[in-house]
Design a protein around this motif. Sequence first.
Motif, PDB file in Angstrom:
ATOM      1  N   GLN A 100      -3.446   6.083 -17.055  1.00 29.34           N
ATOM      2  CA  GLN A 100      -2.048   6.423 -17.324  1.00 29.34           C
ATOM      3  C   GLN A 100      -1.542   7.482 -16.364  1.00 29.34           C
ATOM      4  N   ALA A 101      -2.362   8.479 -16.070  1.00 26.11           N
ATOM      5  CA  ALA A 101      -1.942   9.546 -15.161  1.00 26.11           C
ATOM      6  C   ALA A 101      -1.778   9.035 -13.736  1.00 26.11           C
ATOM      7  N   ILE A 102      -2.703   8.206 -13.284  1.00 22.82           N
ATOM      8  CA  ILE A 102      -2.651   7.724 -11.905  1.00 22.82           C
ATOM      9  C   ILE A 102      -1.490   6.764 -11.693  1.00 22.82           C
ATOM     10  N   THR A 103      -1.276   5.861 -12.643  1.00 22.12           N
ATOM     11  CA  THR A 103      -0.222   4.856 -12.479  1.00 22.12           C
ATOM     12  C   THR A 103       1.122   5.288 -13.040  1.00 22.12           C
ATOM     13  N   ASN A 104       1.190   6.486 -13.645  1.00 21.39           N
ATOM     14  CA  ASN A 104       2.417   7.025 -14.219  1.00 21.39           C
ATOM     15  C   ASN A 104       3.001   6.095 -15.285  1.00 21.39           C
ATOM     16  N   THR A 105       2.147   5.612 -16.150  1.00 21.66           N
ATOM     17  CA  THR A 105       2.591   4.792 -17.270  1.00 21.66           C
ATOM     18  C   THR A 105       2.356   5.549 -18.560  1.00 21.66           C
ATOM     19  N   GLY A 106       3.121   5.203 -19.572  1.00 20.01           N
ATOM     20  CA  GLY A 106       2.952   5.812 -20.878  1.00 20.01           C
ATOM     21  C   GLY A 106       2.434   4.784 -21.854  1.00 20.01           C
ATOM     22  N   CYS A 107       2.692   5.007 -23.111  1.00 23.73           N
ATOM     23  CA  CYS A 107       2.185   4.100 -24.129  1.00 23.73           C
ATOM     24  C   CYS A 107       2.874   2.734 -24.073  1.00 23.73           C
ATOM     25  N   CYS A 108       4.087   2.696 -23.560  1.00 22.60           N
ATOM     26  CA  CYS A 108       4.843   1.441 -23.541  1.00 22.60           C
ATOM     27  C   CYS A 108       5.200   0.998 -22.130  1.00 22.60           C
ATOM     28  N   GLY A 109       4.538   1.505 -21.132  1.00 21.57           N
ATOM     29  CA  GLY A 109       4.866   1.167 -19.762  1.00 21.57           C
ATOM     30  C   GLY A 109       5.676   2.288 -19.127  1.00 21.57           C
ATOM     31  N   VAL A 110       6.106   2.073 -17.921  1.00 20.95           N
ATOM     32  CA  VAL A 110       6.830   3.103 -17.187  1.00 20.95           C
ATOM     33  C   VAL A 110       8.153   3.391 -17.894  1.00 20.95           C
ATOM     34  N   GLN A 111       8.313   4.599 -18.352  1.00 20.80           N
ATOM     35  CA  GLN A 111       9.510   5.080 -19.033  1.00 20.80           C
ATOM     36  C   GLN A 111       9.851   4.244 -20.263  1.00 20.80           C
ATOM     37  N   GLY A 112       8.870   3.581 -20.848  1.00 18.52           N
ATOM     38  CA  GLY A 112       9.116   2.734 -22.005  1.00 18.52           C
ATOM     39  C   GLY A 112       9.458   3.515 -23.256  1.00 18.52           C
ATOM     40  N   CYS A 113       8.892   4.691 -23.393  1.00 18.66           N
ATOM     41  CA  CYS A 113       9.145   5.502 -24.577  1.00 18.66           C
ATOM     42  C   CYS A 113      10.184   6.576 -24.330  1.00 18.66           C
ATOM     43  N   ALA A 114      10.763   6.591 -23.167  1.00 17.12           N
ATOM     44  CA  ALA A 114      11.733   7.629 -22.836  1.00 17.12           C
ATOM     45  C   ALA A 114      13.060   7.340 -23.518  1.00 17.12           C
ATOM     46  N   MET A 135       0.814  -1.186   0.000  1.00 17.51           N
ATOM     47  CA  MET A 135       0.000   0.000   0.000  1.00 17.51           C
ATOM     48  C   MET A 135       0.859   1.251   0.000  1.00 17.51           C
ATOM     49  N   GLU A 136       2.012   1.183   0.663  1.00 21.71           N
ATOM     50  CA  GLU A 136       2.911   2.335   0.705  1.00 21.71           C
ATOM     51  C   GLU A 136       3.489   2.636  -0.679  1.00 21.71           C
ATOM     52  N   SER A 137       3.782   1.594  -1.462  1.00 24.59           N
ATOM     53  CA  SER A 137       4.345   1.835  -2.791  1.00 24.59           C
ATOM     54  C   SER A 137       3.309   2.484  -3.707  1.00 24.59           C
ATOM     55  N   PHE A 138       2.035   2.121  -3.568  1.00 22.08           N
ATOM     56  CA  PHE A 138       0.995   2.756  -4.373  1.00 22.08           C
ATOM     57  C   PHE A 138       0.834   4.218  -3.976  1.00 22.08           C
ATOM     58  N   LYS A 139       0.888   4.486  -2.678  1.00 20.66           N
ATOM     59  CA  LYS A 139       0.794   5.858  -2.197  1.00 20.66           C
ATOM     60  C   LYS A 139       1.977   6.679  -2.703  1.00 20.66           C
ATOM     61  N   TYR A 140       3.168   6.092  -2.666  1.00 14.06           N
ATOM     62  CA  TYR A 140       4.360   6.780  -3.163  1.00 14.06           C
ATOM     63  C   TYR A 140       4.240   7.042  -4.663  1.00 14.06           C
ATOM     64  N   MET A 141       3.780   6.042  -5.430  1.00 13.44           N
ATOM     65  CA  MET A 141       3.625   6.186  -6.874  1.00 13.44           C
ATOM     66  C   MET A 141       2.588   7.254  -7.204  1.00 13.44           C
ATOM     67  N   LEU A 142       1.536   7.326  -6.421  1.00 18.57           N
ATOM     68  CA  LEU A 142       0.459   8.278  -6.671  1.00 18.57           C
ATOM     69  C   LEU A 142       0.867   9.702  -6.343  1.00 18.57           C
ATOM     70  N   LEU A 143       1.640   9.885  -5.292  1.00 15.51           N
ATOM     71  CA  LEU A 143       1.953  11.229  -4.824  1.00 15.51           C
ATOM     72  C   LEU A 143       3.262  11.800  -5.357  1.00 15.51           C
ATOM     73  N   ASN A 144       4.142  10.985  -5.898  1.00 12.68           N
ATOM     74  CA  ASN A 144       5.458  11.467  -6.348  1.00 12.68           C
ATOM     75  C   ASN A 144       5.638  11.278  -7.839  1.00 12.68           C
ATOM     76  N   GLY A 145       6.558  12.039  -8.401  1.00 12.32           N
ATOM     77  CA  GLY A 145       6.922  11.884  -9.811  1.00 12.32           C
ATOM     78  C   GLY A 145       5.961  12.539 -10.781  1.00 12.32           C
ATOM     79  N   TRP A 146       5.347  13.639 -10.403  1.00 16.65           N
ATOM     80  CA  TRP A 146       4.400  14.310 -11.281  1.00 16.65           C
ATOM     81  C   TRP A 146       5.156  15.201 -12.256  1.00 16.65           C
ATOM     82  N   THR A 147       5.275  14.734 -13.488  1.00 12.99           N
ATOM     83  CA  THR A 147       5.925  15.506 -14.537  1.00 12.99           C
ATOM     84  C   THR A 147       4.859  16.248 -15.349  1.00 12.99           C
ATOM     85  N   VAL A 148       5.319  17.036 -16.294  1.00 15.06           N
ATOM     86  CA  VAL A 148       4.405  17.802 -17.131  1.00 15.06           C
ATOM     87  C   VAL A 148       3.478  16.862 -17.910  1.00 15.06           C
TER      88      VAL A 148
END
Length: 82
Positions: A48-62, A1-14
């Motif tokens: 995608q916004a809540i889980t911080n995933t893109g079209c190819c997964g987390v940082q998949g298209c980066a 549960m802590e990892s979901f909370k961390y994922m939800l609250l941190n890493g908000w990019t443009v």
Amino acid sequence: MESFKYMLLNGWTVMRWVRLLLGLVFAYQAISQHDSISALLSVFLLIQAITNTGCCGVQGCAVPPKKARELSVEDTRFEEVK
């Protein structure tokens, strides 16, 4: 549960904010116009916004960061072409 909370609250990019905003706009459109396509697109963008995933997964298209290379000076040999 802590990892979901961390994922939800941190890493908000443009791009994450853009996905959230577009998801909310499409959700409003889906509710006001009774449009199922807008609802599906809204759900897709909001997930995608809540889980911080893109079209190819987390940082998949980066693009991977550049690695620092050692600069070495080598003697260049030239050959005369006749």
